[in-house]
Design an enzyme around this catalytic site. Structure first.
Site, PDB file in Angstrom:
ATOM      1  N   CYS A   1     -62.763  12.361   5.341  1.00 19.07           N
ATOM      2  CA  CYS A   1     -63.401  12.952   6.515  1.00 19.07           C
ATOM      3  C   CYS A   1     -64.250  11.906   7.245  1.00 19.07           C
ATOM      4  O   CYS A   1     -64.721  10.950   6.645  1.00 19.07           O
ATOM      5  CB  CYS A   1     -64.314  14.098   6.102  1.00 19.07           C
ATOM      6  SG  CYS A   1     -63.503  15.315   5.069  1.00 19.07           S
TER       7      CYS A   1
ATOM      8  N   ARG B   1     -59.099   7.762  10.847  1.00 16.18           N
ATOM      9  CA  ARG B   1     -59.209   8.057   9.418  1.00 16.18           C
ATOM     10  C   ARG B   1     -58.261   9.195   9.015  1.00 16.18           C
ATOM     11  O   ARG B   1     -58.011   9.398   7.835  1.00 16.18           O
ATOM     12  CB  ARG B   1     -60.657   8.435   9.070  1.00 16.18           C
ATOM     13  CG  ARG B   1     -61.645   7.310   9.313  1.00 16.18           C
ATOM     14  CD  ARG B   1     -63.077   7.773   9.205  1.00 16.18           C
ATOM     15  NE  ARG B   1     -63.480   8.062   7.842  1.00 16.18           N
ATOM     16  CZ  ARG B   1     -63.945   7.161   6.993  1.00 16.18           C
ATOM     17  NH1 ARG B   1     -64.043   5.904   7.357  1.00 16.18           N
ATOM     18  NH2 ARG B   1     -64.317   7.504   5.782  1.00 16.18           N
TER      19      ARG B   1
ATOM     20  N   TRP C   1     -60.634  16.521   6.645  1.00 16.41           N
ATOM     21  CA  TRP C   1     -59.334  16.374   5.989  1.00 16.41           C
ATOM     22  C   TRP C   1     -59.387  17.367   4.843  1.00 16.41           C
ATOM     23  O   TRP C   1     -60.088  17.151   3.866  1.00 16.41           O
ATOM     24  CB  TRP C   1     -59.192  14.938   5.494  1.00 16.41           C
ATOM     25  CG  TRP C   1     -57.894  14.598   4.855  1.00 16.41           C
ATOM     26  CD1 TRP C   1     -57.597  14.667   3.527  1.00 16.41           C
ATOM     27  CD2 TRP C   1     -56.723  14.089   5.490  1.00 16.41           C
ATOM     28  NE1 TRP C   1     -56.312  14.243   3.310  1.00 16.41           N
ATOM     29  CE2 TRP C   1     -55.749  13.885   4.490  1.00 16.41           C
ATOM     30  CE3 TRP C   1     -56.401  13.794   6.819  1.00 16.41           C
ATOM     31  CZ2 TRP C   1     -54.481  13.404   4.783  1.00 16.41           C
ATOM     32  CZ3 TRP C   1     -55.151  13.307   7.094  1.00 16.41           C
ATOM     33  CH2 TRP C   1     -54.201  13.121   6.083  1.00 16.41           C
TER      34      TRP C   1
ATOM     35  N   LYS D   1     -42.887  -0.562   6.859  1.00 14.63           N
ATOM     36  CA  LYS D   1     -43.290  -0.319   8.255  1.00 14.63           C
ATOM     37  C   LYS D   1     -42.329   0.660   8.927  1.00 14.63           C
ATOM     38  O   LYS D   1     -42.748   1.577   9.618  1.00 14.63           O
ATOM     39  CB  LYS D   1     -43.326  -1.624   9.057  1.00 14.63           C
ATOM     40  CG  LYS D   1     -44.438  -2.577   8.746  1.00 14.63           C
ATOM     41  CD  LYS D   1     -45.789  -2.220   9.333  1.00 14.63           C
ATOM     42  CE  LYS D   1     -46.631  -1.440   8.354  1.00 14.63           C
ATOM     43  NZ  LYS D   1     -47.341  -2.181   7.348  1.00 14.63           N
TER      44      LYS D   1
ATOM     45  N   LYS E   1     -55.432   6.509   7.324  1.00 10.74           N
ATOM     46  CA  LYS E   1     -55.689   5.072   7.257  1.00 10.74           C
ATOM     47  C   LYS E   1     -56.278   4.676   5.907  1.00 10.74           C
ATOM     48  O   LYS E   1     -55.896   3.659   5.343  1.00 10.74           O
ATOM     49  CB  LYS E   1     -56.634   4.673   8.393  1.00 10.74           C
ATOM     50  CG  LYS E   1     -56.924   3.184   8.479  1.00 10.74           C
ATOM     51  CD  LYS E   1     -55.724   2.427   8.984  1.00 10.74           C
ATOM     52  CE  LYS E   1     -55.983   0.934   9.069  1.00 10.74           C
ATOM     53  NZ  LYS E   1     -54.714   0.178   9.151  1.00 10.74           N
TER      54      LYS E   1
HETATM   55  C1  AGP Z   1     -49.578   0.336   5.348  1.00  6.94           C
HETATM   56  O1  AGP Z   1     -49.151   0.255   6.648  1.00  6.94           O
HETATM   57  C2  AGP Z   1     -50.386   1.511   4.985  1.00  6.94           C
HETATM   58  N1  AGP Z   1     -51.419   1.797   5.891  1.00  6.94           N
HETATM   59  C3  AGP Z   1     -50.784   1.549   3.519  1.00  6.94           C
HETATM   60  O2  AGP Z   1     -49.707   1.179   2.730  1.00  6.94           O
HETATM   61  C4  AGP Z   1     -52.014   0.721   3.120  1.00  6.94           C
HETATM   62  O3  AGP Z   1     -51.725  -0.642   3.156  1.00  6.94           O
HETATM   63  C5  AGP Z   1     -52.467   1.159   1.722  1.00  6.94           C
HETATM   64  O4  AGP Z   1     -52.785   2.530   1.752  1.00  6.94           O
HETATM   65  C6  AGP Z   1     -53.632   0.369   1.201  1.00  6.94           C
HETATM   66  O5  AGP Z   1     -54.757   0.520   2.009  1.00  6.94           O
HETATM   67  P1  AGP Z   1     -56.007  -0.429   1.829  1.00  6.94           P
HETATM   68  O6  AGP Z   1     -55.554  -1.817   2.184  1.00  6.94           O
HETATM   69  O7  AGP Z   1     -57.041   0.101   2.772  1.00  6.94           O
HETATM   70  O8  AGP Z   1     -56.432  -0.355   0.397  1.00  6.94           O
END
Ligand code: AGP
Length: 651
Positions: free
Chosen positions: A29, A54, A109, A524, A646
């Site tokens: 959240c 987020r 969330w 990706k 994110k």
């Molecule tokens: C990748 O495009 C994603 N957003 C995801 O795999 C991300 O890299 C993963 O959740 C790790 O996040 P962090 O680097 O914030 O730990």
């Protein structure tokens, strides 16, 4: 007590902390709170917009209006649903002429209760005196709810969070003279789990009180106004002076400043910092999507990540709480990370093993601690995380620390939990990344991994100072190579994306450092274009995946340089022949001037010649553009892919 105010921030240093116990990890959240002189409603809504990245399913704001009454508005769905139900011009206390200048906002969330209007935050007590927003999970809420219900309180939502509003209202009513902070302190002492909470009370309209356990919380220090938020992005429009709150701290914000204590009311150490990126960095800069802007920012992200790390011929980290001897004692390295960060970690292995002659294992963080890895004081665990909040990675760090291993964090978020709990930190200075798909933070992580490799090589004595300086200079030169890729490949990658947008699936092949690039290219495409995409080590093809090849299936091949490892180049040419023979359409990413591959490439994407370890930087960029453009061609929101957030702060 620690007082925080404009131009009188406490000069307390950052203190690496270990939580006294491992708490349940929190959802993602977004929180923003404000007390000042501006119309709070507008400040809060703008703050929430900046926290949208987020991920959320509902949103709300509470403002103490000009009559000293709480005005709360909430709506499930996107922020625009909330904006549609807000009073025009803000919560003004109709007829009073006085605007509401204190309040809080929240993006939710859902964890407890579905994402509906009534479960959206802020929540209130029955008399509508106290409003609360919450990030986390109150684990003992069932017992607290039962206690409230037994006392005749009717709860209006299914959430765990609402109990906090009722409890604070009761504590405040029991002793109004003690004030809101005392009421909050009394209540948080009763809460179990992970919680970051912000409260306001209609009878004390010139202050907000926040408590932090686990989820991040930063204070923004303005002129006659104070902010509190999950992320500085929420208040960067108004101030770049910030103070990071530590675990188990309570902050009381008034227009004149902030007072920070621990949960027992004792003075608390905080860490003031200056935000070194501005609002332009958090906006789209003329692009349709943040992600496209972030792809273009990669040369700067790489340069900023490298800057200042070679001092007097030695690689220096941002924070190091390990002695040289402790580092010299390291005899094994684990890299732990998730998703894209894991792919960066795979590349760390090539560099560290090559430069340091020390074994490196790379593991997805969610698997690491459950298999009882062999860890001790001479193990270095490198934790890579853009957000620094990822639950799986954080738990891997905690597990490693519990086993006495040393932990080095690579992180893009100043003061996030993972670096706070680590023995050493190297920040990727990529700036804020709003697009859910990691792009500039990936390439910055790769560069940071290489810096860590060089730092270890100098410690172990496996590289002389002049060799380290030469490698560092090569890393610096990679920023130009990436800039050239951006100039040359964006348009062709776009055109290709449009052509292939209707494909059912795409495969990605690579060998050696091209293998993590293939994995990342596939990730990706999956996350953005919702297309079946798989990355393989090209040598594995004949062990199964080749059965997937059918007429017209697009296969992206990441070619190594024909110069460096000619044998690998030869082998990949053979792999291309194998798949072409079975009808695949070949899209080949190859070094400029590699004529041998031309006859085998239906589409050729040429990237500048760089050293082997730097090839992933130049080869990844076209695959990022390709994925974004396929998603766009398919009509998807490039910045906010479905089902994803994110920062993944739940395990
Ligand atoms: C990748 O495009 C994603 N957003 C995801 O795999 C991300 O890299 C993963 O959740 C790790 O996040 P962090 O680097 O914030 O730990």
């Amino acid at each position: 007590m620690t007082r925080v105010g404009h131009r009188r921030s406490p000069a307390t240093g950052g203190c690496p902390e270990r939580p006294e116990r491992v708490v349940t990890l929190t959802p993602v959240c977004g929180i923003v709170g404000y007390v000042g002189w501006r119309g709070a409603q507008e400040v809060l809504v703008n703050g929430l917009r900046r926290l949208e990245y987020r991920g959320y399913d509902s949103a709300g704001v509470a403002v103490v209006d000009g009559r000293g009454e709480l005005e709360v508005h909430r709506a499930a769905g996107p922020l625009d649903n909330l904006v549609a139900v807000l009073p025009e011009g803000g919560a003004t206390g109709e007829g009073t002429g006085r605007g509401g200048t204190t309040g809080m906002g929240h993006t939710r969330w859902a964890t407890h209760g579905p994402p509906t209007d009534r479960n959206a935050h802020p929540h209130r007590d029955a008399a509508s005196k106290v409003a609360v927003v919450h990030n986390g999970i109150i684990e003992n809420f069932v017992a607290l709810r039962a206690e409230l219900e037994a006392a005749g309180v009717e709860l209006a939502s299914d959430t765990d969070s609402e109990v906090a509003a009722h409890l604070v209202a009761r504590a405040f009513a029991a002793d109004p003279d003690a004030g809101l902070t005392a009421a909050v302190r009394a209540v948080v002492a009763r809460l179990e789990g992970a919680f970051t909470l912000v409260f306001t009370h209609a009878d004390s309209p010139d202050e907000i009180v926040a408590a932090r356990r686990s989820s991040p919380l930063v204070v923004g220090v303005g002129e006659g106004e104070m902010f509190v938020a999950s992320d500085v992005a929420a208040f960067i429009d108004h101030t770049r002076e910030a103070v990071e709150l530590g675990q188990d701290q309570i902050v009381t914000l008034t227009r004149g400043g902030a007072v920070v204590t621990d949960f027992l009311g004792e003075p608390a150490r905080t860490r003031p910092f200056h935000v070194d990126w501005d609002i332009a960095a958090a906006e789209k800069g003329g692009h349709d999507f943040f992600m496209l802007k972030e792809i273009e920012e990669q040369p700067a992200a790489l340069a900023d990540t490298l800057r200042g790390h070679l001092v007097d011929g030695r690689i220096v980290l941002d924070e190091q709480r390990l002695s040289d001897q402790e580092l010299r004692d390291i005899d094994k390295v684990f890299v732990v990370a998730c998703g894209t960060a894991y792919h960066a970690g795979l590349l760390a292995k090539y560099a560290i093993e090559h430069w340091c002659r020390i074994p490196v294992e790379v593991e997805v963080a969610s698997e690491f601690r459950y298999r009882d890895p062999v860890l001790d004081r001479s193990t270095l665990v490198v934790a890579i995380s853009q957000s620094g909040e990822t639950a799986d990675t954080l738990e891997a760090v905690r597990h490693a620390r519990d086993q006495k291993a040393r932990v080095l964090a690579i992180c893009n978020t100043n003061g996030a939990q993972i670096p706070r709990e680590s023995d050493a930190v190297l920040y990727t200075h990529a700036g804020p990344e709003v697009g859910v798909a990691a792009t500039k933070t990936f390439t910055a992580q790769v560069i940071a991994c290489y810096l860590v490799g060089l730092a270890l090589a100098q410690t172990f004595g496996t590289k002389y100072a002049d060799e380290v300086a030469r490698e560092y200079a090569e890393l610096e030169a990679s920023t130009d190579a990436v800039a050239r890729v951006l100039e040359a490949v964006v348009e062709p990658a776009r055109a290709l994306a449009r052509e292939l947008a209707a494909s059912k699936a795409v495969l990605f092949l690579g060998r050696h450092v091209g293998f993590p690039v293939a994995l990342e290219g596939a990730l990706k495409l999956k996350e953005l274009a919702y297309m079946h995409a798989e990355g393989f080590a090209a040598g594995e093809l004949k062990h199964g995946p080749i059965a997937l090849i059918e007429q017209d299936l697009p296969v992206v091949v990441v070619m190594p340089s024909p110069k460096g490892r000619a044998i690998l180049h030869q082998k990949l040419l053979s792999n291309i022949r194998e798949i072409q023979a079975r009808g695949a359409r070949t899209i080949v990413v190859a070094e400029e001037g590699d004529e041998t591959v031309r006859p085998f490439a239906e589409h050729l994407i040429e990237v500048p010649a760089v050293s082997t370890l730097l090839q992933p930087l130049v080869a990844s960029v076209p695959l990022q553009v390709f994925a974004a453009e396929v998603a766009r061609a398919r009509g998807y929101d490039v910045d906010k892919p479905r089902n994803l957030a994110k920062s993944v702060t739940v395990e």
